[in-house]
Design an enzyme around this catalytic site. Structure first.
Site, mmCIF file in Angstrom:
data_model
loop_
_atom_site.group_PDB
_atom_site.id
_atom_site.type_symbol
_atom_site.label_atom_id
_atom_site.label_comp_id
_atom_site.label_asym_id
_atom_site.label_seq_id
_atom_site.Cartn_x
_atom_site.Cartn_y
_atom_site.Cartn_z
ATOM 1 N N VAL A 32 0.855 -1.194 0.000
ATOM 2 C CA VAL A 32 0.000 0.000 0.000
ATOM 3 C C VAL A 32 0.893 1.246 0.000
ATOM 4 O O VAL A 32 2.111 1.138 0.125
ATOM 5 C CB VAL A 32 -0.966 0.022 1.211
ATOM 6 C CG1 VAL A 32 -1.883 -1.180 1.162
ATOM 7 C CG2 VAL A 32 -0.217 0.088 2.533
ATOM 8 N N SER B 275 13.523 -2.249 -6.707
ATOM 9 C CA SER B 275 13.779 -1.252 -7.739
ATOM 10 C C SER B 275 13.475 -1.811 -9.113
ATOM 11 O O SER B 275 13.683 -3.000 -9.369
ATOM 12 C CB SER B 275 15.238 -0.801 -7.695
ATOM 13 O OG SER B 275 15.478 0.058 -8.780
ATOM 14 N N GLY C 23 10.673 -0.199 -10.999
ATOM 15 C CA GLY C 23 9.380 0.347 -11.422
ATOM 16 C C GLY C 23 8.372 -0.754 -11.715
ATOM 17 O O GLY C 23 8.545 -1.912 -11.319
ATOM 18 N N LYS D 187 18.083 0.431 -0.636
ATOM 19 C CA LYS D 187 17.257 0.929 -1.758
ATOM 20 C C LYS D 187 17.298 2.457 -1.818
ATOM 21 O O LYS D 187 17.361 3.048 -2.907
ATOM 22 C CB LYS D 187 15.811 0.434 -1.608
ATOM 23 C CG LYS D 187 14.788 1.120 -2.505
ATOM 24 C CD LYS D 187 14.957 0.736 -3.951
ATOM 25 C CE LYS D 187 14.248 1.558 -4.990
ATOM 26 N NZ LYS D 187 12.989 2.158 -4.786
ATOM 27 N N HIS E 60 20.509 3.437 -3.356
ATOM 28 C CA HIS E 60 20.353 3.171 -4.797
ATOM 29 C C HIS E 60 19.682 4.371 -5.466
ATOM 30 O O HIS E 60 20.124 4.857 -6.511
ATOM 31 C CB HIS E 60 19.534 1.890 -5.003
ATOM 32 C CG HIS E 60 18.952 1.753 -6.378
ATOM 33 N ND1 HIS E 60 17.844 2.480 -6.794
ATOM 34 C CD2 HIS E 60 19.310 0.992 -7.435
ATOM 35 C CE1 HIS E 60 17.563 2.169 -8.048
ATOM 36 N NE2 HIS E 60 18.438 1.263 -8.462
ATOM 37 N N ASN E 61 18.611 4.861 -4.873
ATOM 38 C CA ASN E 61 17.888 5.979 -5.472
ATOM 39 C C ASN E 61 18.716 7.260 -5.459
ATOM 40 O O ASN E 61 18.655 8.045 -6.407
ATOM 41 C CB ASN E 61 16.560 6.215 -4.743
ATOM 42 C CG ASN E 61 15.509 5.196 -5.144
ATOM 43 O OD1 ASN E 61 15.841 4.104 -5.591
ATOM 44 N ND2 ASN E 61 14.251 5.537 -4.982
ATOM 45 N N GLU F 90 20.939 7.018 -8.222
ATOM 46 C CA GLU F 90 20.120 7.203 -9.437
ATOM 47 C C GLU F 90 19.938 8.714 -9.720
ATOM 48 O O GLU F 90 20.036 9.152 -10.874
ATOM 49 C CB GLU F 90 18.775 6.517 -9.216
ATOM 50 C CG GLU F 90 17.802 6.587 -10.355
ATOM 51 C CD GLU F 90 16.456 5.959 -9.972
ATOM 52 O OE1 GLU F 90 16.443 4.815 -9.479
ATOM 53 O OE2 GLU F 90 15.429 6.628 -10.162
ATOM 54 N N HIS G 193 35.784 27.063 20.889
ATOM 55 C CA HIS G 193 35.490 25.662 20.560
ATOM 56 C C HIS G 193 36.732 24.769 20.634
ATOM 57 O O HIS G 193 36.612 23.569 20.449
ATOM 58 C CB HIS G 193 34.848 25.578 19.172
ATOM 59 C CG HIS G 193 33.457 26.139 19.142
ATOM 60 N ND1 HIS G 193 32.414 25.573 19.834
ATOM 61 C CD2 HIS G 193 32.947 27.245 18.539
ATOM 62 C CE1 HIS G 193 31.311 26.293 19.635
ATOM 63 N NE2 HIS G 193 31.615 27.317 18.859
HETATM 64 P P1 NBP Z 1 0.194 3.594 -4.270
HETATM 65 O O1 NBP Z 1 1.399 4.089 -3.571
HETATM 66 O O2 NBP Z 1 -0.466 4.488 -5.247
HETATM 67 O O3 NBP Z 1 -0.885 3.130 -3.185
HETATM 68 C C1 NBP Z 1 -2.142 2.670 -3.580
HETATM 69 C C2 NBP Z 1 -2.528 1.461 -2.784
HETATM 70 O O4 NBP Z 1 -2.538 1.766 -1.382
HETATM 71 C C3 NBP Z 1 -3.936 0.995 -3.125
HETATM 72 O O5 NBP Z 1 -3.952 -0.399 -3.077
HETATM 73 C C4 NBP Z 1 -4.764 1.622 -2.018
HETATM 74 O O6 NBP Z 1 -5.975 0.978 -1.800
HETATM 75 C C5 NBP Z 1 -3.842 1.401 -0.863
HETATM 76 N N1 NBP Z 1 -4.151 2.177 0.335
HETATM 77 C C6 NBP Z 1 -4.081 3.499 0.583
HETATM 78 BR BR1 NBP Z 1 -3.650 4.766 -0.648
HETATM 79 N N2 NBP Z 1 -4.419 3.839 1.823
HETATM 80 C C7 NBP Z 1 -4.742 2.686 2.416
HETATM 81 C C8 NBP Z 1 -5.175 2.374 3.712
HETATM 82 N N3 NBP Z 1 -5.314 3.301 4.649
HETATM 83 N N4 NBP Z 1 -5.437 1.077 3.998
HETATM 84 C C9 NBP Z 1 -5.289 0.134 3.061
HETATM 85 N N5 NBP Z 1 -4.858 0.367 1.807
HETATM 86 C C10 NBP Z 1 -4.592 1.630 1.489
HETATM 87 O O7 NBP Z 1 0.516 2.193 -5.001
HETATM 88 P P2 NBP Z 1 1.747 1.802 -5.932
HETATM 89 O O8 NBP Z 1 2.062 2.889 -6.902
HETATM 90 O O9 NBP Z 1 1.478 0.433 -6.438
HETATM 91 O O10 NBP Z 1 2.971 1.757 -4.919
HETATM 92 C C11 NBP Z 1 3.021 0.862 -3.819
HETATM 93 C C12 NBP Z 1 4.347 1.059 -3.091
HETATM 94 O O11 NBP Z 1 5.409 0.791 -3.995
HETATM 95 C C13 NBP Z 1 4.589 2.488 -2.600
HETATM 96 O O12 NBP Z 1 5.317 2.442 -1.410
HETATM 97 C C14 NBP Z 1 5.407 3.119 -3.676
HETATM 98 O O13 NBP Z 1 6.201 4.185 -3.229
HETATM 99 C C15 NBP Z 1 6.227 1.941 -4.113
HETATM 100 N N6 NBP Z 1 6.637 2.082 -5.524
HETATM 101 C C16 NBP Z 1 7.782 1.593 -5.876
HETATM 102 C C17 NBP Z 1 8.196 1.701 -7.185
HETATM 103 C C18 NBP Z 1 9.479 1.116 -7.533
HETATM 104 O O14 NBP Z 1 10.016 1.349 -8.601
HETATM 105 N N7 NBP Z 1 10.020 0.334 -6.635
HETATM 106 C C19 NBP Z 1 7.432 2.295 -8.165
HETATM 107 C C20 NBP Z 1 6.265 2.774 -7.781
HETATM 108 C C21 NBP Z 1 5.870 2.646 -6.453
HETATM 109 P P3 NBP Z 1 -7.282 1.444 -2.616
HETATM 110 O O15 NBP Z 1 -7.204 0.793 -3.937
HETATM 111 O O16 NBP Z 1 -8.407 0.946 -1.786
HETATM 112 O O17 NBP Z 1 -7.240 2.948 -2.691
#
Ligand code: NBP
Length: 486
Positions: A74, A128, A130, A182, A185-186, A189, A462
């Site tokens: 989430v 990492s 995306g 991670k 890493h960023n 990046e 100092h």
């Molecule tokens: P988001 O960061 O956009 O989060 C959306 C999700 O969180 C949905 O499933 C939403 O449920 C849920 N959610 C929220 Br908002 N509040 C909630 C709550 N209080 N209780 C339960 N669920 C809740 O999703 P994402 O873009 O898939 O990213 C997920 C994670 O991965 C994040 O930490 C993000 O930073 C990370 N990330 C990493 C990369 C990478 O390259 N590694 C890329 C993108 C993201 P809903 O559907 O009911 O609203």
């Protein structure tokens, strides 16, 4: 027989990791706060593997084979805590909660400790690559207890990117170590992208190379020791024409770069652990200044002095030979600056390892970044070799590794010429310059910190240390200016 793993949070990252797990033969129980997302995934991708649909966290937990593994995907921050709070009472000792989002490592440390008190494992995992990486194989940097990795490791390794048959996934250290690695890493990046941007800007502003021409330069560079994913995609972005205007796309994109926070965290953590990550911090600041568009527009009106040099850059780099020489100089400046950013990244990992009690293995960390992630680069193989030496003989700073000392020696004259040209002609190159300053500060026999200490002693008593005898000293500045040992 229950499901192998549960995934809660099925936005793009969670959905793609769930599909990746299912494609690799695991039975995946699915949950999302809004059930429509769960149904959408099952409707579109049920043929890819075994999914179990659930509508609540209770159902999700009931669907799992013990010891249970629950992957929380989430939104980072408060939603992670909200899910954990609801999940914990449903779990039994030995179960594993995994957070593979972009969580701040201090929060991971806090959550790990809280769950450990309850007999549960909490594993913060850096991922990492995306959306595409999540689906086809990301680089995975798990933290948490070594014990949890026994159960979880094989599963994560099977969905990770592969580099020559080796998974880009390995346990990096306890509690928040995975998210910390991670984060670094960023940070790297950020620096990688900024040095590419500075190279592009200098080649365009001084040598007049248009984006289309530079696409070929970057393609050529991708066959050198700069070979990497970001150099490769730079050529693609630079040769892209805007559909609307026919101009280079890079000319119609607003020149203010966004950020989500991991670069900022890296810079802050560098300050906290006392590691001078100036190159990475400059990259973050470069994005900040790019975003101050109104201020920049005002500055263009106010700062009319510009540059004062008798030879125009366009004359200096007018001939094809001069242009080629400059392009090669810029390539070397980019490579040297990139080495500095990696050296700083590994230096802060070393410092953080000491600060947080993580036994980080730099060779392993470099190996994880060779595929699946954004900073994947041929250079990482060389970095791994640098850290292959037995403990005690590994370089204290990556730049001390023989290959890199030689590379810097080779690049140095070009690096200095490029930074000098940037300053002479008023092209901002903050990372090229600060990386060179870092290198020069490391090699300087004496730094002006002695004067800083003298000033600090003058206005704030100092104290200072002397080069010729042990002890701590103070000069009685407001009295007779004699020295006293304190
Ligand atoms: P988001 O960061 O956009 O989060 C959306 C999700 O969180 C949905 O499933 C939403 O449920 C849920 N959610 C929220 Br908002 N509040 C909630 C709550 N209080 N209780 C339960 N669920 C809740 O999703 P994402 O873009 O898939 O990213 C997920 C994670 O991965 C994040 O930490 C993000 O930073 C990370 N990330 C990493 C990369 C990478 O390259 N590694 C890329 C993108 C993201 P809903 O559907 O009911 O609203």
């Amino acid at each position: 027989m229950g499901a192998d793993i549960g995934v809660t949070g099925l936005a793009v990252m969670g959905a793609n990791l769930a599909r990746n797990l299912a494609r690799n033969g695991y039975t995946v129980a699915l949950h999302n706060r809004t059930v429509a997302r769960t149904d959408a995934l099952i409707n579109s991708y049920s043929a890819e593997g075994a999914f179990v649909r659930t509508e609540s966290l209770t159902q999700l937990v009931e669907a799992l084979e013990p010891p249970r593994r629950v992957l929380v995907m989430v939104k980072a921050g408060a939603p992670v805590d909200a899910v954990i709070d609801e999940l914990v009472p449903l779990l039994d000792a030995g179960d594993i909660v995994i957070d593979a989002g972009n969580s701040f490592y201090e929060e991971t440390r806090r959550r790990e400790e809280a769950l450990r008190q309850k007999g549960l494992h909490f594993v913060g995992v850096g991922v990492s690559g995306g959306e595409e990486g999540a689906l086809h194989g990301p680089s995975i940097m798990p933290g948490g207890s070594a014990e949890s990795y026994q159960t979880l490791g094989p599963m994560l390794e099977s969905i990770a990117a592969e580099y020559h048959g080796e998974p880009c996934c390995a346990w990096v250290g306890t509690d928040g170590a995975g998210h910390y690695v991670k984060m670094v890493h960023n940070g790297i990046e950020y620096a990688d992208m900024q040095v590419i941007g500075e190279a592009y800007d200098l080649m365009r502003s001084l040598a007049g190379l248009e984006p289309g021409q530079q696409a070929q330069v970057f393609r050529d560079w991708n066959t050198t020791d700069l070979a990497s994913y970001l150099i490769e995609i730079s050529s693609e972005v630079l040769e892209q024409e805007d559909e609307l205007t026919g101009r280079p796309l890079v000319d119609v994109i607003t020149d203010s770069a966004g950020q989500k926070g991991t670069g900022r965290w890296t810079a802050i953590s560098g300050l906290e652990v006392g590691s001078p990550v100036s190159t990475i911090a400059e990259s973050v600041f470069a994005r900040s200044i790019s975003s101050q568009r109104t201020l920049r527009q005002q500055a263009q009106q106010v700062f009319t002095a510009g540059v004062s040099t008798s030879v125009a850059a366009t004359d200096l780099y007018a001939s094809e030979d001069a242009q080629q020489d400059f392009v090669e100089d810029v390539r070397k400046a980019l490579y040297a600056s990139k080495l500095v950013s990696y050296a700083q990244g590994f230096d802060m990992l070393t410092a953080a390892g000491e600060e947080y009690g993580w036994d980080l293995d730099m060779r392993t960390i470099a190996s994880l970044w060779r595929a699946g992630c954004i900073i994947r680069a041929d250079l990482l193989d060389t970095i791994m070799k640098a850290y292959e030496a037995p403990a005690g003989q590994r370089p204290a700073n990556l730049l001390f590794a023989e290959e890199f000392t030689e590379a810097i020696n080779e690049c140095l004259p070009a690096w200095r010429r490029v930074v000098a040209a940037a300053a002479t002609y008023g092209v901002p190159a903050p990372v090229f310059s600060s990386s060179l300053a870092y290198y020069d500060a490391l090699r300087a026999e004496r730094l002006p910190a002695s004067l800083t200490q003298g000033l600090r002693d003058y206005f704030g008593a100092h104290t200072y240390q002397r080069i010729d005898k042990p002890g701590t000293f103070h000069t009685r500045w407001s009295e007779d200016r004699s020295e006293t040992e304190v």
